[in-house]
Scaffold this active site. Structure first.
Site, PDB file in Angstrom:
ATOM      1  N   SER A   1      25.631   7.127 -34.461  1.00  0.00           N
ATOM      2  CA  SER A   1      26.782   6.502 -33.800  1.00  0.00           C
ATOM      3  C   SER A   1      26.777   4.979 -33.854  1.00  0.00           C
ATOM      4  CB  SER A   1      26.865   6.963 -32.338  1.00  0.00           C
ATOM      5  OG  SER A   1      25.781   6.444 -31.590  1.00  0.00           O
TER       6      SER A   1
ATOM      7  N   LYS B   1      24.922   2.176 -27.093  1.00  0.00           N
ATOM      8  CA  LYS B   1      26.283   1.834 -27.515  1.00  0.00           C
ATOM      9  C   LYS B   1      26.508   0.340 -27.300  1.00  0.00           C
ATOM     10  CE  LYS B   1      27.089   6.322 -27.845  1.00  0.00           C
ATOM     11  NZ  LYS B   1      27.155   7.008 -29.143  1.00  0.00           N
TER      12      LYS B   1
END
Length: 207
Positions: free
Chosen positions: A70, A114
């Protein structure tokens, strides 16, 4: 008379030589003591620095392994990361910081990694494949593709007082704040700022 004078001269000569020898031994002993004291002080300083370094590392830093793709290309799968746990004791999380956090709905105790793109008070939306923050096209640090999934920001979302919006740099292959399973996160959920990669062959500061 001359014999006594000779004896006295010989006696004085040896007394003088012996006295000089004792003084030299004393000076050499004093020099050795000072040298040993200097060495002991330097060793003590080194030990203290090493102990303080370990204390700081264990108190303010921890490590985590990147799971998944990701955050590509910024962080590859299985990369070992160093997390600064003390950073947000002083400063607030900010735009473009990469953070490690836990999801409130997380049942497997997984740590997510993230990038913060929205901070408290920001208005977030995705239009035409691009992220907009406060009505302006977001200036991404990462070179990202057009976003295909809008999720909860299909309509403009205003972040609350303790809400942060996070996205993976690999926008089309990332479970992040767009998904109800994660959603917006709070400062309490954030474990720290990701700042260093420590994997063999991938070593350096994370931007």
């Amino acid at each position: 008379m001359w014999f006594r004078d000779l004896i006295d001269k010989i006696k004085n000569f040896f007394e003088h030589r012996f006295s000089r020898g004792l003084n030299f031994q004393r000076r050499r002993r004093r020099f050795k003591i000072k040298e040993l004291q200097t060495i002991a002080i330097n060793v003590g300083i080194i030990v203290l620095v090493v102990l303080l370094s370990f204390l700081l590392v264990f108190t303010f830093f921890t490590s985590v392994k990147m799971a998944g793709v990701s955050m590509k290309p910024t962080i590859e799968d299985n990369t070992n990361l160093l997390i600064n746990r003390g950073s947000y004791l002083i400063f607030k999380p900010s735009h473009n910081h990469i953070v490690a956090f836990e999801s409130l709905s997380n049942e497997q105790d997984t740590t997510y990694v993230k990038r913060i793109v929205g901070v408290p008070g920001d208005k977030i939306t995705i239009k035409s494949g691009r992220l907009y923050v406060n009505g302006e096209k977001y200036d991404d640090v990462a070179d990202t593709e057009a976003i295909t999934y809008k999720g909860i920001v299909e309509s403009e979302l205003t972040l609350g007082n303790d809400e942060y919006f996070v996205l993976g740099d690999n926008r089309n292959n990332s479970e992040d704040s767009r998904y109800p399973s994660i959603g917006v996160i709070s400062k309490e959920q954030i474990k720290g700022k990701v700042w260093f990669k420590t994997s063999f062959g991938d070593f350096g500061i994370v931007n």
